[in-house]
Motif scaffolding. Structure first.
Motif, short mmCIF file in Angstrom:
data_model
loop_
_atom_site.label_atom_id
_atom_site.label_comp_id
_atom_site.label_asym_id
_atom_site.label_seq_id
_atom_site.Cartn_x
_atom_site.Cartn_y
_atom_site.Cartn_z
N VAL A 139 0.84 -1.21 0.00
CA VAL A 139 0.00 0.00 0.00
C VAL A 139 0.87 1.25 0.00
O VAL A 139 0.56 2.24 -0.68
CB VAL A 139 -0.95 -0.01 1.20
CG1 VAL A 139 -1.74 1.29 1.28
CG2 VAL A 139 -1.91 -1.20 1.10
N GLY A 140 1.99 1.22 0.75
CA GLY A 140 2.87 2.37 0.77
C GLY A 140 3.48 2.67 -0.59
O GLY A 140 3.52 3.82 -1.04
N VAL A 141 3.95 1.62 -1.27
CA VAL A 141 4.53 1.81 -2.60
C VAL A 141 3.47 2.27 -3.58
O VAL A 141 3.74 3.12 -4.44
CB VAL A 141 5.19 0.49 -3.07
CG1 VAL A 141 5.54 0.57 -4.56
CG2 VAL A 141 6.43 0.21 -2.26
N PHE A 142 2.26 1.73 -3.46
CA PHE A 142 1.18 2.16 -4.35
C PHE A 142 0.89 3.65 -4.17
O PHE A 142 0.73 4.39 -5.16
CB PHE A 142 -0.08 1.36 -4.06
CG PHE A 142 -1.31 1.88 -4.75
CD1 PHE A 142 -1.52 1.65 -6.11
CD2 PHE A 142 -2.24 2.64 -4.05
CE1 PHE A 142 -2.64 2.16 -6.76
CE2 PHE A 142 -3.37 3.15 -4.69
CZ PHE A 142 -3.56 2.91 -6.05
N ALA A 143 0.83 4.11 -2.91
CA ALA A 143 0.53 5.52 -2.65
C ALA A 143 1.63 6.43 -3.20
O ALA A 143 1.35 7.44 -3.85
CB ALA A 143 0.35 5.74 -1.15
N VAL A 144 2.89 6.07 -2.95
CA VAL A 144 4.00 6.90 -3.42
C VAL A 144 4.08 6.88 -4.94
O VAL A 144 4.29 7.91 -5.59
CB VAL A 144 5.32 6.43 -2.79
CG1 VAL A 144 6.50 7.19 -3.38
CG2 VAL A 144 5.29 6.60 -1.29
N ALA A 145 3.90 5.69 -5.54
CA ALA A 145 3.97 5.59 -6.99
C ALA A 145 2.85 6.37 -7.66
O ALA A 145 3.05 6.97 -8.72
CB ALA A 145 3.91 4.12 -7.41
N THR A 146 1.67 6.37 -7.05
CA THR A 146 0.55 7.15 -7.59
C THR A 146 0.86 8.63 -7.56
O THR A 146 0.59 9.36 -8.52
CB THR A 146 -0.73 6.86 -6.79
OG1 THR A 146 -1.02 5.46 -6.87
CG2 THR A 146 -1.90 7.64 -7.36
N ALA A 147 1.45 9.09 -6.44
CA ALA A 147 1.81 10.50 -6.32
C ALA A 147 2.89 10.88 -7.34
O ALA A 147 2.85 11.95 -7.94
CB ALA A 147 2.27 10.82 -4.91
#
Length: 215
Positions: A40-48
């Protein structure tokens, strides 16, 4: 709209990876929490990052930094590393969200299918690796390999390496890769009959029985 779609795909994929594949097979709750958190952390950062001008390069750099930090924090088994990188990859693919939408979905499905097939008890079920502590030393490699095979129930030794050779305490530590024999366990102990009593490791209970018989 694509962000919500990829978020749903990411959550569904990490749930399948952890609760349907990893947890029933390996039963480590702490790593389930780790896989969810890192995904979830990587998904959030990658989305940003995907919505800014930094590009994909920084996203891949983040992937590498997180991998180094996580792998240095504790020792993981090789299959756990595979699940860890799968969770990272799913989060990164979902977050970057390349178009058309079917591409990331297909890549995530590919990861899940590969982990489903490869991490299966039916794939090479007889192959093992183990560190064995032997209560004697050996003068030749043939003696060591023969004794190691007998101790492991008649297993076929594919490769081994001596980690410790203690001539003072008469001990050998060996890291072996082997395959178990395709015979019942009761039959695999037949090779022990050819060994002398001094070469067979005994437990404390065995010594107590021998002491009582000699009285």
């Amino acid at each position: 709209m694509n962000i919500l779609l990829f978020a749903a795909v990411d959550l569904l994929a990490i749930c399948v990876l952890t609760t349907c594949l990893y947890l029933p097979r390996h039963r480590r709750r702490d790593l389930v929490v780790s896989y969810f958190g890192i995904n979830v952390g990587v998904f959030a950062v990658a989305t940003a990052l995907s919505s800014s001008t930094v590009g994909v390069g920084l996203g891949m750099g983040l992937f590498g930094v997180l991998s180094i930090i996580r792998l240095r924090s504790t020792e993981l088994e090789q299959h756990e590393i595979a699940y860890y990188f799968s969770a990272l990859a799913i989060g990164l693919i979902s977050g970057m969200g390349p178009t058309p939408a079917w591409i990331p979905i297909a890549l995530i499905a590919l990861i899940l299918v590969v982990m489903l097939l490869v991490d299966n008890a039916k794939v090479l079920p007889r192959y093992r690796h183990q560190e064995v502590v032997l209560d004697r030393t050996f003068t030749t490699e043939q003696q060591l390999e023969s004794y190691l095979s007998t101790v492991l129930g008649g297993a076929k030794i594919h490769q081994y390496s001596v980690q410790l050779l203690d001539l003072v305490n008469d001990k050998t530590v060996v890291r072996a890769r082997f395959s178990t024999p395709d015979v019942p366990v009761a039959d695999s102990t037949a090779g022990l009959q050819g060994l002398t009593d001094a070469s067979i490791p005994r437990t404390i209970a065995d010594h107590e029985v021998i002491a009582q018989e000699t009285r």
